[in-house]
Design an enzyme around this catalytic site. Structure first.
Site, short mmCIF file in Angstrom:
data_model
loop_
_atom_site.label_atom_id
_atom_site.label_comp_id
_atom_site.label_asym_id
_atom_site.label_seq_id
_atom_site.Cartn_x
_atom_site.Cartn_y
_atom_site.Cartn_z
N PRO A 45 0.79 -1.24 0.00
CA PRO A 45 0.00 0.00 0.00
C PRO A 45 0.83 1.29 0.00
O PRO A 45 0.45 2.27 -0.62
CB PRO A 45 -0.83 -0.13 1.28
CG PRO A 45 -0.98 -1.59 1.48
CD PRO A 45 0.31 -2.19 1.01
N SER B 43 6.96 2.70 -6.34
CA SER B 43 8.08 2.17 -7.11
C SER B 43 9.31 1.88 -6.26
O SER B 43 10.31 1.38 -6.78
CB SER B 43 8.45 3.16 -8.22
OG SER B 43 7.37 3.35 -9.10
N TRP C 253 -2.26 -4.69 -5.15
CA TRP C 253 -2.30 -4.74 -6.61
C TRP C 253 -1.91 -6.10 -7.18
O TRP C 253 -1.09 -6.20 -8.08
CB TRP C 253 -1.40 -3.65 -7.22
CG TRP C 253 -1.70 -2.27 -6.73
CD1 TRP C 253 -0.86 -1.43 -6.06
CD2 TRP C 253 -2.94 -1.56 -6.88
NE1 TRP C 253 -1.50 -0.25 -5.76
CE2 TRP C 253 -2.78 -0.29 -6.26
CE3 TRP C 253 -4.17 -1.87 -7.46
CZ2 TRP C 253 -3.79 0.66 -6.21
CZ3 TRP C 253 -5.18 -0.92 -7.41
CH2 TRP C 253 -4.99 0.33 -6.80
N ARG D 220 7.89 -6.41 -18.47
CA ARG D 220 7.85 -5.13 -19.19
C ARG D 220 7.71 -5.36 -20.69
O ARG D 220 7.07 -4.57 -21.38
CB ARG D 220 9.11 -4.33 -18.87
CG ARG D 220 9.05 -3.70 -17.50
CD ARG D 220 10.25 -2.87 -17.14
NE ARG D 220 10.03 -2.30 -15.81
CZ ARG D 220 10.96 -2.18 -14.88
NH1 ARG D 220 12.19 -2.58 -15.12
NH2 ARG D 220 10.67 -1.64 -13.70
N ILE E 154 -11.61 10.78 -33.18
CA ILE E 154 -12.21 10.49 -34.49
C ILE E 154 -13.68 10.09 -34.33
O ILE E 154 -14.52 10.44 -35.16
CB ILE E 154 -11.41 9.37 -35.20
CG1 ILE E 154 -10.06 9.93 -35.69
CG2 ILE E 154 -12.20 8.78 -36.36
CD1 ILE E 154 -9.11 8.88 -36.22
N GLY F 44 -15.65 11.26 -32.21
CA GLY F 44 -16.46 12.39 -31.79
C GLY F 44 -17.29 12.07 -30.55
O GLY F 44 -16.85 11.35 -29.66
N GLY F 45 -18.50 12.58 -30.51
CA GLY F 45 -19.37 12.36 -29.36
C GLY F 45 -19.68 10.90 -29.11
O GLY F 45 -19.90 10.48 -27.97
N GLU G 50 3.98 -2.35 -14.23
CA GLU G 50 5.38 -2.74 -14.37
C GLU G 50 6.33 -1.53 -14.38
O GLU G 50 7.37 -1.55 -15.04
CB GLU G 50 5.60 -3.58 -15.65
CG GLU G 50 4.68 -4.78 -15.80
CD GLU G 50 4.93 -5.86 -14.76
OE1 GLU G 50 5.78 -5.66 -13.88
OE2 GLU G 50 4.24 -6.89 -14.81
N ALA H 236 6.37 5.65 -16.34
CA ALA H 236 7.26 6.22 -17.36
C ALA H 236 8.51 6.80 -16.71
O ALA H 236 9.62 6.69 -17.25
CB ALA H 236 6.52 7.30 -18.15
#
Length: 401
Positions: A132, A136, A160, A259, A353, A355-356, A379, A382
């Site tokens: 918890p 990292s 997790w 990874r 692309i 749209g709504g 994993e 960034a």
């Protein structure tokens, strides 16, 4: 097969495996994925189909009943599965990491006990490193395993766990100070314990509780859980490799191939997003013509396709590097970083692309839009990948003054 994300130099066996997996994805996963995901329902029938295909034993050696395939083959299969539904690839991934760790680091008795049943999917693996308050910083692990005669007593809370409920074997990283004097570097006093349990939730064996599924924004269907150990006793022969103090290195080896797996998942989700975007752009009309004929949309499609192709190439390179027996943490970090970031961007462009309609649960892109962010943190974030990449580059390009 589509024009994008093709892989040169595959054997006939690899091509046959991938063709079979893609056919399974198109027929058995894509038609039901969105409905299962909206209900947060575990894909039992899909998992049974994957068992029949032998995918749970894809990288397990043939002597243990697996297919003995390479990391590249596995990664390309994951790419196809994630294209159908990323949650299904997650069900396989943690199982694969535990099987890989057993193959690389387990004692002969541990291999003989677990790998044949894992190859059949009878024993399913989960991988438990995070906590918890950990994030990292793996060195901050507080869960502990203490020797008591011929057993170890484990206490602590893990977080997790993908497959936390459905798994029957969990590789758990704990601190173990036995044989490691005070002041020993944290990563040298960690041990991986192989914890057997019953599938399910609640107290799944004395001293071990799986509280229930964590409710997530996306990545549904697959069970993500906590794991609580309170006086959990396991035999001493369930220390991975038989020796304490090696857990950090064993886990990092598993994460390295993991990874590549996350990179493959990013490639698969991005491919599906591109497919949805390019298809919708040819159907939706504005100003008297399909939006695909507008230059602005063509530019988006061009950028999306280029990102799909680049991420796939980097993922393949990382897998092949590992298969060659060489160190691949640089390539795996780059592949994971690029594929996850590009996946997010390609999914968002496909969403735009639409749209709504992209905001409607009726359209598949809505699900992908919620799933892609998980790859940014799974994993290693960034930032962690860039730290790994930077350190390795400084090793390779050391200034000679």
């Amino acid at each position: 097969m589509t024009r994008l994300a093709q892989t040169a130099g595959l054997t006939d066996v690899q091509r046959e495996i991938l063709s079979t997996v893609r056919d399974f994805v198109d027929k058995e996963i894509i038609p039901v994925a969105t409905g299962l995901e909206h209900r947060d329902e575990y894909p039992t029938e899909i998992v049974e189909g994957l068992k029949e295909l032998g995918l749970f034993g894809l990288m397990i050696p043939e002597e243990y009943g697996g297919l003995g395939e390479s990391l590249l083959t596995y990664a390309l299969c994951v790419e196809e599965i994630a294209r159908g539904w990323m949650s299904v690839s997650g069900i396989i991934n943690t199982h694969f990491i535990v099987a890989y760790m057993l193959k690389q680091h387990g004692t002969q008795e541990q291999k003989d006990t677990f790998l044949p049943r894992m190859a059949l999917g009878e024993v399913r693996g989960a991988f438990s490193m995070s906590e918890p308050a950990l994030g990292s910083d793996v060195s901050a692990i507080t869960s502990k395993g203490v020797r008591d005669g011929e057993e170890y007593v484990l206490n602590g809370q893990k977080m997790w766990l993908t497959n936390g409920g459905t798994s029957s074997l969990v590789a758990v990283l704990c601190r173990s100070d036995e044989g490691h004097p005070e002041g020993t570097a944290p990563h040298k006093s960690m041990t991986t314990f192989l914890v057997e349990k019953e599938p399910g939730f609640g107290e799944v064996r004395p001293g071990l509780t799986i509280p229930g599924k964590i409710d997530k924004m996306g990545y549904k269907g697959v069970d993500t859980t906590e794991l609580i150990m309170d006086g959990l006793r396991i035999p001493a022969n369930r220390v991975l490799g038989g020796t304490t103090g090696r857990g950090f290195y064993q886990m990092m080896d598993g994460v390295e191939v993991g990874r590549v797996n996350v990179a493959a998942r990013g490639c698969g989700v991005a491919q599906r997003a591109f497919e949805l975007g390019v298809s919708y752009a040819q159907q939706r009309q504005t100003f008297g013509k399909p939006i695909a004929q507008h230059q602005a949309i063509q530019f988006k499609l061009a950028e999306m396709a280029t990102k799909v192709e680049a991420a796939h190439a980097m993922m393949v390179n990382a897998a092949r590097k590992k298969d060659s027996g060489e160190r691949n943490d640089l390539e795996a970090g780059m592949a994971k970083y690029l594929a996850s970031e590009y996946c997010k961007e390609v999914v968002e462009d496909a969403f735009r692309i639409h749209g709504g309609y992209g905001f409607s649960k009726e359209y598949e892109i809505e699900r992908l839009y919620r799933e892609a962010p998980m790859l940014l943190i799974g994993e290693g974030t960034a930032e962690i990948q860039k730290m790994i990449i930077g350190r390795r580059l400084l090793e390779e390009y050391r200034f000679q003054g």
